[in-house]
Design an enzyme around this catalytic site. Structure first.
Site, PDB file in Angstrom:
ATOM      1  N   HIS A 123      10.574 -12.404  21.903  1.00 55.67           N
ATOM      2  CA  HIS A 123      10.982 -12.239  20.498  1.00 55.67           C
ATOM      3  C   HIS A 123      12.156 -13.146  20.114  1.00 55.67           C
ATOM      4  O   HIS A 123      12.507 -13.217  18.924  1.00 55.67           O
ATOM      5  CB  HIS A 123      11.372 -10.788  20.213  1.00 55.67           C
ATOM      6  CG  HIS A 123      10.248  -9.823  20.337  1.00 55.67           C
ATOM      7  ND1 HIS A 123       9.038 -10.002  19.695  1.00 55.67           N
ATOM      8  CD2 HIS A 123      10.133  -8.671  21.047  1.00 55.67           C
ATOM      9  CE1 HIS A 123       8.235  -8.987  19.996  1.00 55.67           C
ATOM     10  NE2 HIS A 123       8.863  -8.180  20.818  1.00 55.67           N
ATOM     11  N   ASP A 160       1.508  -8.705  25.434  1.00 59.59           N
ATOM     12  CA  ASP A 160       2.417  -7.640  25.020  1.00 59.59           C
ATOM     13  C   ASP A 160       1.902  -7.005  23.725  1.00 59.59           C
ATOM     14  O   ASP A 160       1.255  -7.673  22.911  1.00 59.59           O
ATOM     15  CB  ASP A 160       3.808  -8.233  24.791  1.00 59.59           C
ATOM     16  CG  ASP A 160       4.893  -7.197  24.600  1.00 59.59           C
ATOM     17  OD1 ASP A 160       5.638  -6.941  25.558  1.00 59.59           O
ATOM     18  OD2 ASP A 160       5.004  -6.645  23.486  1.00 59.59           O
ATOM     19  N   HIS A 162       3.523  -6.157  21.157  1.00 62.52           N
ATOM     20  CA  HIS A 162       4.213  -6.716  19.993  1.00 62.52           C
ATOM     21  C   HIS A 162       3.972  -8.226  19.935  1.00 62.52           C
ATOM     22  O   HIS A 162       3.881  -8.896  20.964  1.00 62.52           O
ATOM     23  CB  HIS A 162       5.720  -6.453  20.078  1.00 62.52           C
ATOM     24  CG  HIS A 162       6.070  -4.996  20.142  1.00 62.52           C
ATOM     25  ND1 HIS A 162       6.285  -4.344  21.336  1.00 62.52           N
ATOM     26  CD2 HIS A 162       6.224  -4.073  19.164  1.00 62.52           C
ATOM     27  CE1 HIS A 162       6.577  -3.071  21.087  1.00 62.52           C
ATOM     28  NE2 HIS A 162       6.534  -2.883  19.783  1.00 62.52           N
ATOM     29  N   ASP A 244       3.192  -2.792  27.362  1.00 59.10           N
ATOM     30  CA  ASP A 244       3.373  -1.721  26.385  1.00 59.10           C
ATOM     31  C   ASP A 244       2.132  -1.454  25.537  1.00 59.10           C
ATOM     32  O   ASP A 244       2.160  -0.607  24.639  1.00 59.10           O
ATOM     33  CB  ASP A 244       4.586  -1.975  25.490  1.00 59.10           C
ATOM     34  CG  ASP A 244       4.775  -3.430  25.127  1.00 59.10           C
ATOM     35  OD1 ASP A 244       3.891  -4.256  25.438  1.00 59.10           O
ATOM     36  OD2 ASP A 244       5.815  -3.758  24.522  1.00 59.10           O
TER      37      ASP A 244
END
Length: 309
Positions: A123, A160, A162, A244
């Site tokens: 990120h 991931d 996200h 996740d």
């Protein structure tokens, strides 16, 4: 040649406030899950020097991170991202570990590698910390592979839950890298629409609806990811390995199981065997249910080890 496992005790020194999901316990559970796994070339992640970080982040941002570390307690950089005394060393180990892993697989010392460090990185944008991340570990590893090893086709796969907005930002103008991100949408950070294609059409975003399970995910990868990697014929495959998307994770709503991460890893390793001498570097990103995280990482590394033998 085998599989290298990179980690360092400094990554336990990045301490977040009580109740924060990106916590020291994540790495402790991973270490416990891998402690008795034989056949791994265990290596300490080196510190990533300024010159490695500056390939993707400007000096002003590096100076901000270096100067923000507190002598005690916590500094809140944004609503999600915090630093403690020890965070800079941990973040530099995460960069250094990913880059050392690239050097090792390119030198033929090992076939593949897993980098078990924190904080995560996908990120972190060029000049913006966010989402628990300080530096763009995998994107910096990709840039190192291109600049130092002269590669012109590096594939990066981020599974991931996200969106890997930071990796996308750091690789947006990079014609030598093909980036895939599968991620739940809608979900923070709100980026990752299919229309975000990069300056050279080399970014592939694959949003997945909440509650998407393994069967639906496998169909997406079979249709949109594996054929394009096959046609691209990468010289190196990098993985942003966030776990996740597991059904037990508290921060999202996908319904993957450990077996789905095994399937993904097997297929990515098979493509690497076909095109790039089995060279794969995988680096830890998310995963916040520590039991599910540990089981998923152990399964992921087991496949890497089997494929790297």
């Amino acid at each position: 040649m085998g599989t290298a496992l990179y980690w360092h005790d400094d990554c336990l020194g990045h301490v977040t406030p009580d109740g924060h999901p990106e916590r020291v316990a994540r790495l402790e559970h991973i270490r416990a899950a891998l402690a008795d796994m034989t056949g791994l070339d265990r290596r300490e992640a080196p510190l990533g020097g300024d010159e490695l970080i500056l390939r993707g982040h400007p000096q002003s941002y590096l100076d901000k991170i270096d100067s923000s570390e507190p002598e005690s307690g916590f500094v809140t950089l944004d609503s999600d991202t915090h630093m403690s005394n020890g965070s800079v060393a941990a973040a530099r180990r995460a960069v250094g570990g990913a880059i050392a892993a690239v050097d090792a697989v390119m030198a033929g010392e090992v076939t593949n590698a897993f980098v078990a460090t924190r904080p995560p990185g996908h990120h972190a944008e060029r000049s913006t910390h966010m989402g628990f991340c300080l530096f763009g570990n995998v994107a910096l590893a990709a840039k190192h592979a291109m600049e130092v090893h002269g590669l012109t086709r590096v594939a990066v796969v981020d599974f991931d839950v996200h969106h890997g907005n930071g990796t996308q930002d750091l690789l947006w103008d990079e014609a030598r890298a093909l980036f895939f991100s599968s991620h739940q949408m809608p979900l923070w950070p709100g980026t990752g629409a299919p229309k975000e294609k990069g300056a050279h059409g080399q970014i592939v975003n694959l949003p997945l609806a909440p509650t998407t399970g393994g069967a639906e995910m496998r169909a997406v990868y079979d249709e949109h990811v594996f054929p394009r990697i096959d046609a691209y014929a990468p010289e190196l495959l990098l993985i942003s390995a966030g776990f996740d998307a597991h059904r037990a994770d508290p921060l999202a709503n996908l319904n993957w199981e450990v077996e789905d991460f095994v399937w993904l890893t097997e297929n990515l390793c098979d493509l690497a065997e076909k095109h790039c001498g089995r060279r794969v570097v995988s680096a830890l990103e998310g995963g916040y249910d520590v039991e599910a995280l540990a089981a998923s990482v152990a399964a992921h590394v087991t496949v890497l080890k089997e494929k790297g033998a």
